[in-house]
Motif scaffolding. Structure first.
Motif, PDB file in Angstrom:
ATOM      1  N   ARG A   1      10.827  31.124   1.737  1.00 18.92           N
ATOM      2  CA  ARG A   1      10.753  32.564   1.486  1.00 18.92           C
ATOM      3  C   ARG A   1      11.966  32.944   0.646  1.00 18.92           C
ATOM      4  N   SER A   2      11.698  33.613  -0.448  1.00 15.95           N
ATOM      5  CA  SER A   2      12.760  34.012  -1.371  1.00 15.95           C
ATOM      6  C   SER A   2      13.239  35.425  -1.044  1.00 15.95           C
ATOM      7  N   PRO A   3      14.406  35.795  -1.514  1.00 15.59           N
ATOM      8  CA  PRO A   3      14.941  37.130  -1.253  1.00 15.59           C
ATOM      9  C   PRO A   3      14.039  38.215  -1.826  1.00 15.59           C
ATOM     10  N   GLY A   4      13.867  39.286  -1.047  1.00 18.62           N
ATOM     11  CA  GLY A   4      13.143  40.445  -1.546  1.00 18.62           C
ATOM     12  C   GLY A   4      11.642  40.396  -1.399  1.00 18.62           C
ATOM     13  N   VAL A   5      11.100  39.325  -0.840  1.00 20.09           N
ATOM     14  CA  VAL A   5       9.653  39.224  -0.658  1.00 20.09           C
ATOM     15  C   VAL A   5       9.341  38.849   0.782  1.00 20.09           C
ATOM     16  N   THR A   6       8.106  39.113   1.185  1.00 14.86           N
ATOM     17  CA  THR A   6       7.717  38.822   2.563  1.00 14.86           C
ATOM     18  C   THR A   6       6.817  37.601   2.664  1.00 14.86           C
ATOM     19  N   TRP A   7       6.410  37.046   1.501  1.00  9.89           N
ATOM     20  CA  TRP A   7       5.514  35.890   1.542  1.00  9.89           C
ATOM     21  C   TRP A   7       6.291  34.618   1.256  1.00  9.89           C
ATOM     22  N   THR A   8       5.648  33.501   1.497  1.00  8.66           N
ATOM     23  CA  THR A   8       6.268  32.219   1.213  1.00  8.66           C
ATOM     24  C   THR A   8       5.654  31.599  -0.036  1.00  8.66           C
ATOM     25  N   SER A   9       6.404  30.725  -0.665  1.00  8.56           N
ATOM     26  CA  SER A   9       5.944  30.027  -1.856  1.00  8.56           C
ATOM     27  C   SER A   9       6.175  28.533  -1.676  1.00  8.56           C
ATOM     28  N   SER A  10       5.341  27.753  -2.356  1.00  6.83           N
ATOM     29  CA  SER A  10       5.437  26.297  -2.265  1.00  6.83           C
ATOM     30  C   SER A  10       6.014  25.748  -3.558  1.00  6.83           C
ATOM     31  N   TYR A  11       6.971  24.843  -3.421  1.00  5.33           N
ATOM     32  CA  TYR A  11       7.613  24.229  -4.572  1.00  5.33           C
ATOM     33  C   TYR A  11       7.516  22.714  -4.471  1.00  5.33           C
ATOM     34  N   TRP A  12       7.480  22.077  -5.641  1.00  7.60           N
ATOM     35  CA  TRP A  12       7.356  20.623  -5.718  1.00  7.60           C
ATOM     36  C   TRP A  12       8.475  20.032  -6.554  1.00  7.60           C
ATOM     37  N   GLY A  13       8.892  18.835  -6.170  1.00  8.61           N
ATOM     38  CA  GLY A  13       9.806  18.071  -6.991  1.00  8.61           C
ATOM     39  C   GLY A  13       9.047  17.255  -8.016  1.00  8.61           C
TER      40      GLY A  13
ATOM     41  N   GLU B   1       0.809  -1.223   0.000  1.00  9.59           N
ATOM     42  CA  GLU B   1       0.000   0.000   0.000  1.00  9.59           C
ATOM     43  C   GLU B   1       0.841   1.272   0.000  1.00  9.59           C
ATOM     44  N   ASP B   2       2.134   1.146   0.243  1.00  8.04           N
ATOM     45  CA  ASP B   2       3.028   2.305   0.190  1.00  8.04           C
ATOM     46  C   ASP B   2       3.460   2.616  -1.249  1.00  8.04           C
ATOM     47  N   THR B   3       3.109   1.763  -2.187  1.00  8.98           N
ATOM     48  CA  THR B   3       3.468   1.976  -3.582  1.00  8.98           C
ATOM     49  C   THR B   3       2.834   3.256  -4.101  1.00  8.98           C
ATOM     50  N   ALA B   4       3.672   4.163  -4.614  1.00  7.75           N
ATOM     51  CA  ALA B   4       3.198   5.458  -5.081  1.00  7.75           C
ATOM     52  C   ALA B   4       4.369   6.239  -5.658  1.00  7.75           C
ATOM     53  N   VAL B   5       4.049   7.358  -6.289  1.00  5.94           N
ATOM     54  CA  VAL B   5       5.070   8.335  -6.628  1.00  5.94           C
ATOM     55  C   VAL B   5       5.182   9.289  -5.439  1.00  5.94           C
ATOM     56  N   TYR B   6       6.370   9.433  -4.919  1.00  3.91           N
ATOM     57  CA  TYR B   6       6.613  10.279  -3.751  1.00  3.91           C
ATOM     58  C   TYR B   6       7.171  11.622  -4.212  1.00  3.91           C
ATOM     59  N   HIS B   7       6.506  12.684  -3.782  1.00  4.91           N
ATOM     60  CA  HIS B   7       6.886  14.032  -4.165  1.00  4.91           C
ATOM     61  C   HIS B   7       7.381  14.808  -2.951  1.00  4.91           C
ATOM     62  N   CYS B   8       8.455  15.551  -3.157  1.00  7.56           N
ATOM     63  CA  CYS B   8       8.983  16.429  -2.134  1.00  7.56           C
ATOM     64  C   CYS B   8       8.338  17.809  -2.275  1.00  7.56           C
ATOM     65  N   ASN B   9       8.092  18.453  -1.143  1.00  8.33           N
ATOM     66  CA  ASN B   9       7.535  19.794  -1.123  1.00  8.33           C
ATOM     67  C   ASN B   9       8.328  20.669  -0.178  1.00  8.33           C
ATOM     68  N   ALA B  10       8.486  21.928  -0.552  1.00  9.36           N
ATOM     69  CA  ALA B  10       9.160  22.888   0.329  1.00  9.36           C
ATOM     70  C   ALA B  10       8.402  24.204   0.316  1.00  9.36           C
ATOM     71  N   VAL B  11       8.216  24.774   1.481  1.00  6.63           N
ATOM     72  CA  VAL B  11       7.613  26.102   1.628  1.00  6.63           C
ATOM     73  C   VAL B  11       8.732  27.042   2.049  1.00  6.63           C
TER      74      VAL B  11
END
Length: 121
Positions: free
Chosen positions: A100-112, A88-98
């Motif tokens: 903050r980039s330089p020059g901005v005050t908000w955060t963004s979400s990125y996926w592998g 049941e663990d069989t799947a595509v596993y994706h990494c995610n990161a939240v």
């Protein structure tokens, strides 16, 4: 440009182990959290585990006691140690990161792109 590159997937027999890695590259100010999600065929993407910048962790009930998430802050890398794997663990596993980039005050979400984990005889 923030990029996430996963590695460590593969084919493993039930009861076996795998260790996934996800390396973040690009200019960032801070990482709020990193985590792993998975998507099995025909199913929605689901949260597996997350870890905050302070080291707090969260696990889905289905993986508690079997999976361990960890981070190497110096390398901007997150790991997922998966033990006692079941089909049941069989799947595509994706990494995610939240982050903050330089020059901005908000955060963004990125996926592998994802890495395939197959648990089967």
């Amino acid at each position: 440009q923030v990029q996430l590159v996963e590695s460590g997937g593969g084919l493993v027999q039930p009861g076996g182990s795998l260790r996934l890695s996800c390396a973040l590259s690009g200019r960032i100010v801070s990482i709020n959290a990193m985590g792993w999600y998975r998507q099995a065929p025909g199913k929605a993407r689901e949260l597996v585990a997350t870890i905050t910048g302070g080291g707090s962790t969260y696990y889905a009930d289905s993986v508690k006691g079997r999976f361990t998430i960890s981070r190497d802050n110096a390398k901007n890398t997150v790991y997922l140690q998966m033990n006692s794997l079941v089909p049941e663990d069989t799947a595509v596993y994706h990494c995610n990161a939240v982050v903050r980039s330089p020059g901005v005050t908000w955060t963004s979400s990125y996926w592998g792109q994802g890495t395939q984990v197959t648990v089967s005889f």
